[in-house]
Design an enzyme around this catalytic site. Sequence first.
Site, mmCIF file in Angstrom:
data_model
loop_
_atom_site.group_PDB
_atom_site.id
_atom_site.type_symbol
_atom_site.label_atom_id
_atom_site.label_comp_id
_atom_site.label_asym_id
_atom_site.label_seq_id
_atom_site.Cartn_x
_atom_site.Cartn_y
_atom_site.Cartn_z
ATOM 1 N N LEU A 27 10.010 -39.588 15.230
ATOM 2 C CA LEU A 27 9.156 -40.325 16.614
ATOM 3 C C LEU A 27 10.517 -41.317 16.613
ATOM 4 O O LEU A 27 10.690 -41.622 15.506
ATOM 5 C CB LEU A 27 8.111 -40.215 17.062
ATOM 6 C CG LEU A 27 7.541 -38.588 17.306
ATOM 7 C CD1 LEU A 27 6.004 -40.108 17.511
ATOM 8 C CD2 LEU A 27 8.314 -38.427 18.458
ATOM 9 N N GLU B 235 -1.991 -39.265 22.236
ATOM 10 C CA GLU B 235 -2.431 -38.640 21.356
ATOM 11 C C GLU B 235 -2.383 -39.519 19.589
ATOM 12 O O GLU B 235 -0.980 -40.422 19.496
ATOM 13 C CB GLU B 235 -1.703 -36.926 20.893
ATOM 14 C CG GLU B 235 -1.324 -36.368 21.869
ATOM 15 C CD GLU B 235 -0.052 -35.031 21.221
ATOM 16 O OE1 GLU B 235 0.357 -34.827 20.629
ATOM 17 O OE2 GLU B 235 0.911 -35.057 22.102
ATOM 18 N N LYS C 93 -1.448 -40.483 16.329
ATOM 19 C CA LYS C 93 -0.678 -39.928 14.988
ATOM 20 C C LYS C 93 -1.519 -39.964 13.508
ATOM 21 O O LYS C 93 -1.276 -40.764 13.329
ATOM 22 C CB LYS C 93 0.414 -41.215 15.279
ATOM 23 C CG LYS C 93 1.751 -40.731 14.089
ATOM 24 C CD LYS C 93 2.398 -42.015 14.427
ATOM 25 C CE LYS C 93 4.070 -41.780 13.423
ATOM 26 N NZ LYS C 93 3.787 -41.572 12.458
ATOM 27 N N ASP D 288 -2.056 -39.420 9.844
ATOM 28 C CA ASP D 288 -0.901 -39.606 9.010
ATOM 29 C C ASP D 288 -0.536 -38.080 7.532
ATOM 30 O O ASP D 288 -1.227 -38.288 7.244
ATOM 31 C CB ASP D 288 -1.243 -40.236 7.816
ATOM 32 C CG ASP D 288 0.108 -40.868 6.949
ATOM 33 O OD1 ASP D 288 1.114 -40.588 7.261
ATOM 34 O OD2 ASP D 288 -0.170 -41.629 5.925
ATOM 35 N N GLU E 161 0.202 -31.257 12.381
ATOM 36 C CA GLU E 161 0.323 -31.968 11.238
ATOM 37 C C GLU E 161 -0.504 -31.021 10.081
ATOM 38 O O GLU E 161 -1.749 -30.647 10.968
ATOM 39 C CB GLU E 161 -0.115 -33.208 11.759
ATOM 40 C CG GLU E 161 0.507 -34.609 10.723
ATOM 41 C CD GLU E 161 1.718 -34.987 11.435
ATOM 42 O OE1 GLU E 161 2.195 -35.678 10.123
ATOM 43 O OE2 GLU E 161 2.750 -34.563 12.027
ATOM 44 N N TYR F 132 -0.156 -29.880 16.926
ATOM 45 C CA TYR F 132 0.568 -31.323 18.564
ATOM 46 C C TYR F 132 1.993 -31.106 19.366
ATOM 47 O O TYR F 132 2.467 -31.959 20.399
ATOM 48 C CB TYR F 132 0.683 -32.670 18.210
ATOM 49 C CG TYR F 132 1.986 -32.606 16.636
ATOM 50 C CD1 TYR F 132 3.090 -32.040 17.381
ATOM 51 C CD2 TYR F 132 1.546 -32.582 15.661
ATOM 52 C CE1 TYR F 132 4.322 -32.152 16.370
ATOM 53 C CE2 TYR F 132 3.615 -32.392 14.413
ATOM 54 C CZ TYR F 132 4.228 -32.560 15.291
ATOM 55 O OH TYR F 132 5.496 -32.080 14.094
ATOM 56 N N LYS G 200 3.284 -47.592 17.065
ATOM 57 C CA LYS G 200 2.045 -48.003 15.326
ATOM 58 C C LYS G 200 1.295 -48.566 15.190
ATOM 59 O O LYS G 200 1.544 -49.772 15.637
ATOM 60 C CB LYS G 200 3.053 -47.761 14.016
ATOM 61 C CG LYS G 200 3.960 -46.149 14.100
ATOM 62 C CD LYS G 200 5.046 -46.485 13.071
ATOM 63 C CE LYS G 200 4.417 -45.957 11.955
ATOM 64 N NZ LYS G 200 4.909 -45.404 10.800
ATOM 65 N N CYS H 101 -4.049 -76.482 -21.117
ATOM 66 C CA CYS H 101 -5.045 -76.927 -20.228
ATOM 67 C C CYS H 101 -4.177 -77.440 -19.122
ATOM 68 O O CYS H 101 -4.044 -79.081 -19.879
ATOM 69 C CB CYS H 101 -6.372 -77.013 -20.645
ATOM 70 S SG CYS H 101 -7.037 -77.849 -19.441
ATOM 71 N N CYS I 42 -7.168 -81.009 -19.007
ATOM 72 C CA CYS I 42 -7.652 -81.687 -19.753
ATOM 73 C C CYS I 42 -6.406 -81.864 -21.222
ATOM 74 O O CYS I 42 -6.157 -82.547 -22.452
ATOM 75 C CB CYS I 42 -8.854 -81.850 -20.602
ATOM 76 S SG CYS I 42 -8.782 -80.282 -21.461
ATOM 77 N N CYS J 98 -10.122 -72.768 -21.532
ATOM 78 C CA CYS J 98 -10.227 -73.855 -22.389
ATOM 79 C C CYS J 98 -11.842 -73.870 -22.847
ATOM 80 O O CYS J 98 -12.406 -73.938 -21.984
ATOM 81 C CB CYS J 98 -9.904 -74.882 -21.184
ATOM 82 S SG CYS J 98 -10.037 -76.313 -21.652
ATOM 83 N N CYS K 200 -13.498 -81.294 -20.389
ATOM 84 C CA CYS K 200 -12.576 -81.377 -19.824
ATOM 85 C C CYS K 200 -13.427 -81.264 -18.306
ATOM 86 O O CYS K 200 -13.605 -81.162 -17.511
ATOM 87 C CB CYS K 200 -12.091 -79.914 -19.568
ATOM 88 S SG CYS K 200 -11.337 -79.180 -17.855
#
Length: 671
Positions: free
Chosen positions: A82, A113, A115, A117, A173, A225, A315, A409, A412, A427, A433
């Site tokens: 399609l 309709e 679609k 998958d 499908e 379908y 889609k 770090c 620090c 650290c 820190c």
Amino acid sequence: MTFIKNKIDQLRKNILKYEYFYHTLNKSIVSDAEYDYLLNQLYNLELENKELITSDSPTQKIGVNLLNQFKKIKHFFPMLSLENTFDLNGYLNFEKRIKKYFNINQEKSLCCELKIDGVAISIIYEEGILVRAGTRGDGYTGENITSNIRTIKSIPLKLKGSYIPKRLEVRGEVFMMKSDFLELNERSKKDTNKLFSNPRNAASGTLRHIDPNITAERKLIFLCYGCYFFNEKDKKFTTHYKRLIQCSKWGLPVNQEIITCSNYQEVLNFYNNFEKKRHFLDFDIDGIVIKVNSIELQNQLGCNTKSPRWAIAWKFLSSERITKLNDVKFQVGRTGAITPVAYFDPIDISGVIIKKASLHNKNEIERLNLHINDSIIICRSGDVIPKLLSVIKSIRCKNAKKIIFPEFCPVCKTKLLENEEEKVIRCHAGLTCNAQKEKSLQHFFSKKSLNAIGLGPKIINELIKKKYVKDPIDFFYLKFFDLMKLKKMGYKKSIKLIESIEKCKKTTFKCFIYALGIPNVGETVSEKIANYFITLDKLLDANISQLNCIEGIGKVISRNISNYFSTSSNYNMVIKLVEKAGVVWNNSEVLRLNVKKTHFLNKKVVLTGIFNSFSRIELKNMLMSLGAKVLNNISQNTDFLIYGKKIGSKFFKAKKLGVKMISEEEFNCLI
């Protein structure tokens, strides 16, 4: 021209490879977003350089390679792909093209309709008896899978009713329900330690399994379908919609979500309706299909080499987007954990603008083989959290720069150390820190900890910079004239904040433990510790073996708790907070001593989806206060699943296992 030709050749090579793995070997080695992106690039390049188009280009092909273990069959009518569109304009262009074929007085009728998958198949019935079934293949030749198709319970071996043509081709499908897919993966993991990547691949692999008994075990579903009559003189079924209704009367399963439309607004409404509902369905759909309803007009419109001119797939927009990585910065958390964060060109996913995503740890950078300037694929995990899925390495640019994890770090400059057990680089400078100091103090006085109302990050950071505070104890000795020296802090606001800090001294044992910010000790663990030890003295005297006795607390958390209190500075700070600063709580308030009998007492509860009335954390706290045990995963022992909008796989698994499900509205009524 040579450069463009090479680019086209490379794109074709990559796309054909991905198609072979996906359609023939049932393996997804790239995401849908990356595949669509590369195919669109190839299409646009070929459009600008038509002399470079070849007949074997992926843009000119319909189907896929065929597996050798199946016999080949020729289709009576080509099984074409399609045409796709991803927006309203694309659909309107399709509608504009077909309008000229309608008479002025003829009502325009379109059939919409879902679609699904799945895997497209063709079934031939002769005298109402199933005699042959095949895959789409390359559109003209498919694989003979008749033996496997016969095992699918939803496909009738013999049609029922009247008007059955001498020969009939039914197309539809084959797919797998999400709940059945989860069950299959659980079994597969136990038996072979292998997992299918998604329901579509599981259905494809099952349908083409050399052993029909395996196909029979795996609960495949079929939905019709369309169909072809070999005797077109029969004028009883002149529209696509009537043919689908008749297929249903013959015993063929047809999805009930079919409507006829006469204008674009009705089509748009159908699209929008299922774009919202698709997450609640127990099977995957990736859009809707719009077909010209009249069979006569379908024949007039005909087909091109790849797709019918009378149909289009609209889609749904992918939850994945492609963008460019600009930088990776390393953040220091309040527990010292170093977290890399990816910054990229802003993208819109589901109406939300996203420009950064956490990379979690060093292993993730290495797994992705990530470089600055890479083209990357971003999604919203669970439709909420931004996540970097993968890198499109096939189009990596020359100026791509490899990302190196720092040794020191970034704040620090202390040497970073990796905890092999946790897989975390930290650290360990602690409150010395500044990054950890700021976040630790913010956490200590946050809403879920001691909850000092009005004491936000900006004020805390300014107090640190002015050296008025260096640890939580210092806050309890602040005076209103100290606060008045801060930006935008007047007399009244300063007095109010001092009162707020004073009030937060009265807390609960659970909140106090949580406020300390011990690595991996969140709200749930804090509550378990509070319920187990009851008093601070018992917790301070606890050893690792005692901590391990608490349900849900393992070696990593036990070690972190033990390390925290065995550090003299932490131990002394906790003692001073209670004995000198005056932080107090009532031990009788501990949950396990005063919890009331409720609908959720001692029940195992799992949450899924997004909630309107409260955040996930608020709901979790509410349930725990009602005596519930809030878990992350669904099992047969789960008592309740509470769900909101945009549900995930937990919903379908709970449904499969017969777990009682409570909507957000029902939960509100219960409490």
